[in-house]
Design a protein around this motif. Structure first.
Motif, PDB file in Angstrom:
ATOM      1  N   GLY A 189      11.704   8.698  30.105  1.00 20.45           N
ATOM      2  CA  GLY A 189      11.354   7.436  29.480  1.00 20.45           C
ATOM      3  C   GLY A 189      10.140   7.426  28.568  1.00 20.45           C
ATOM      4  O   GLY A 189       9.764   6.371  28.045  1.00 20.45           O
ATOM      5  N   ARG A 190       9.516   8.580  28.361  1.00 27.41           N
ATOM      6  CA  ARG A 190       8.382   8.599  27.430  1.00 27.41           C
ATOM      7  C   ARG A 190       8.895   8.455  26.006  1.00 27.41           C
ATOM      8  O   ARG A 190       9.929   9.001  25.655  1.00 27.41           O
ATOM      9  CB  ARG A 190       7.592   9.897  27.588  1.00 27.41           C
ATOM     10  CG  ARG A 190       6.789   9.978  28.878  1.00 27.41           C
ATOM     11  CD  ARG A 190       6.181  11.358  29.037  1.00 27.41           C
ATOM     12  NE  ARG A 190       7.206  12.371  29.275  1.00 27.41           N
ATOM     13  CZ  ARG A 190       7.098  13.644  28.939  1.00 27.41           C
ATOM     14  NH1 ARG A 190       6.018  14.064  28.316  1.00 27.41           N
ATOM     15  NH2 ARG A 190       8.062  14.503  29.213  1.00 27.41           N
ATOM     16  N   THR A 191       8.145   7.730  25.197  1.00 27.93           N
ATOM     17  CA  THR A 191       8.561   7.473  23.825  1.00 27.93           C
ATOM     18  C   THR A 191       7.529   7.984  22.827  1.00 27.93           C
ATOM     19  O   THR A 191       6.348   8.136  23.129  1.00 27.93           O
ATOM     20  CB  THR A 191       8.783   5.977  23.593  1.00 27.93           C
ATOM     21  OG1 THR A 191       7.577   5.266  23.893  1.00 27.93           O
ATOM     22  CG2 THR A 191       9.912   5.437  24.460  1.00 27.93           C
ATOM     23  N   ASN A 192       8.030   8.226  21.625  1.00 28.88           N
ATOM     24  CA  ASN A 192       7.180   8.701  20.538  1.00 28.88           C
ATOM     25  C   ASN A 192       7.703   8.078  19.252  1.00 28.88           C
ATOM     26  O   ASN A 192       8.917   8.007  19.047  1.00 28.88           O
ATOM     27  CB  ASN A 192       7.224  10.229  20.445  1.00 28.88           C
ATOM     28  CG  ASN A 192       6.326  10.769  19.362  1.00 28.88           C
ATOM     29  OD1 ASN A 192       5.193  10.315  19.216  1.00 28.88           O
ATOM     30  ND2 ASN A 192       6.824  11.725  18.587  1.00 28.88           N
ATOM     31  N   TYR A 193       6.791   7.607  18.396  1.00 34.92           N
ATOM     32  CA  TYR A 193       7.182   6.939  17.156  1.00 34.92           C
ATOM     33  C   TYR A 193       6.444   7.523  15.961  1.00 34.92           C
ATOM     34  O   TYR A 193       5.289   7.939  16.069  1.00 34.92           O
ATOM     35  CB  TYR A 193       6.864   5.445  17.234  1.00 34.92           C
ATOM     36  CG  TYR A 193       7.632   4.697  18.281  1.00 34.92           C
ATOM     37  CD1 TYR A 193       7.109   4.514  19.561  1.00 34.92           C
ATOM     38  CD2 TYR A 193       8.895   4.163  18.006  1.00 34.92           C
ATOM     39  CE1 TYR A 193       7.816   3.832  20.530  1.00 34.92           C
ATOM     40  CE2 TYR A 193       9.610   3.475  18.964  1.00 34.92           C
ATOM     41  CZ  TYR A 193       9.066   3.307  20.228  1.00 34.92           C
ATOM     42  OH  TYR A 193       9.776   2.633  21.183  1.00 34.92           O
ATOM     43  N   ALA A 194       7.111   7.478  14.830  1.00 35.21           N
ATOM     44  CA  ALA A 194       6.431   7.783  13.579  1.00 35.21           C
ATOM     45  C   ALA A 194       5.414   6.685  13.306  1.00 35.21           C
ATOM     46  O   ALA A 194       5.645   5.516  13.635  1.00 35.21           O
ATOM     47  CB  ALA A 194       7.441   7.866  12.441  1.00 35.21           C
ATOM     48  N   ASP A 195       4.306   7.051  12.703  1.00 36.17           N
ATOM     49  CA  ASP A 195       3.265   6.061  12.424  1.00 36.17           C
ATOM     50  C   ASP A 195       3.796   4.908  11.581  1.00 36.17           C
ATOM     51  O   ASP A 195       3.371   3.765  11.745  1.00 36.17           O
ATOM     52  CB  ASP A 195       2.087   6.724  11.696  1.00 36.17           C
ATOM     53  CG  ASP A 195       1.270   7.618  12.611  1.00 36.17           C
ATOM     54  OD1 ASP A 195       0.523   8.462  12.088  1.00 36.17           O
ATOM     55  OD2 ASP A 195       1.381   7.482  13.850  1.00 36.17           O
ATOM     56  N   SER A 196       4.727   5.198  10.697  1.00 42.25           N
ATOM     57  CA  SER A 196       5.226   4.185   9.763  1.00 42.25           C
ATOM     58  C   SER A 196       6.053   3.099  10.442  1.00 42.25           C
ATOM     59  O   SER A 196       6.284   2.044   9.854  1.00 42.25           O
ATOM     60  CB  SER A 196       6.065   4.855   8.676  1.00 42.25           C
ATOM     61  OG  SER A 196       7.159   5.553   9.236  1.00 42.25           O
ATOM     62  N   VAL A 197       6.494   3.343  11.686  1.00 42.37           N
ATOM     63  CA  VAL A 197       7.344   2.349  12.357  1.00 42.37           C
ATOM     64  C   VAL A 197       6.712   1.802  13.634  1.00 42.37           C
ATOM     65  O   VAL A 197       7.293   0.910  14.271  1.00 42.37           O
ATOM     66  CB  VAL A 197       8.736   2.933  12.682  1.00 42.37           C
ATOM     67  CG1 VAL A 197       9.383   3.509  11.413  1.00 42.37           C
ATOM     68  CG2 VAL A 197       8.665   3.974  13.784  1.00 42.37           C
ATOM     69  N   LYS A 198       5.565   2.306  14.012  1.00 38.79           N
ATOM     70  CA  LYS A 198       4.902   1.829  15.233  1.00 38.79           C
ATOM     71  C   LYS A 198       4.660   0.327  15.161  1.00 38.79           C
ATOM     72  O   LYS A 198       4.194  -0.190  14.148  1.00 38.79           O
ATOM     73  CB  LYS A 198       3.573   2.560  15.441  1.00 38.79           C
ATOM     74  CG  LYS A 198       3.723   3.966  15.982  1.00 38.79           C
ATOM     75  CD  LYS A 198       2.363   4.630  16.190  1.00 38.79           C
ATOM     76  CE  LYS A 198       2.532   6.041  16.731  1.00 38.79           C
ATOM     77  NZ  LYS A 198       1.233   6.740  16.873  1.00 38.79           N
ATOM     78  N   GLY A 199       5.012  -0.347  16.241  1.00 37.25           N
ATOM     79  CA  GLY A 199       4.846  -1.794  16.288  1.00 37.25           C
ATOM     80  C   GLY A 199       6.007  -2.569  15.708  1.00 37.25           C
ATOM     81  O   GLY A 199       6.077  -3.796  15.853  1.00 37.25           O
TER      82      GLY A 199
END
Length: 115
Positions: free
Chosen positions: A55-65
């Protein structure tokens, strides 16, 4: 052999929302990780979001939030909820599964953000 089928793409206005789905042929709870990538015209494929088996997640900075990745192991499906979409989010979005050292890809679904 893992098969991945994406759905949910389409045309949306800036500021709008879409939810992408990725249905897998196998039991995703056993996959090391699943993710969404995108490729815009003339650009390289890039990671958008990923989620591990625990369940750990990781996002590109451009889509965070703005984007949220989630998984439903009972349905063998991974989702990408996209909000506050921008024209620069326009791309073909691909589902990826990483399993036993191998990468599997769907055929992609097109997301177009435009007026």
């Amino acid at each position: 052999q893992v098969q991945l089928v994406e759905s949910g793409g389409g045309l949306v206005q800036p500021g709008g929302s879409l939810r992408l789905s990725c249905a897998a042929s196998g039991s995703i709870f056993s996959f090391n990780a699943m993710g969404w990538y995108r490729q815009a015209p003339g650009k390289e494929r890039e990671l958008v979001a990923a989620i591990t088996s625990d369940g750990r997640t990781n996002y590109a900075d451009s889509v965070k939030g703005r984007f949220t990745i989630s998984r439903d192991d009972a349905k063998n499906t991974v989702y990408l909820q996209m909000t506050s979409l921008k024209p620069e989010d326009t791309a073909v979005y691909y589902c990826n599964a990483h399993h036993l050292g191998l990468d599997y890809w769907g055929k992609g679904t097109l997301v177009t953000v435009s007026t």
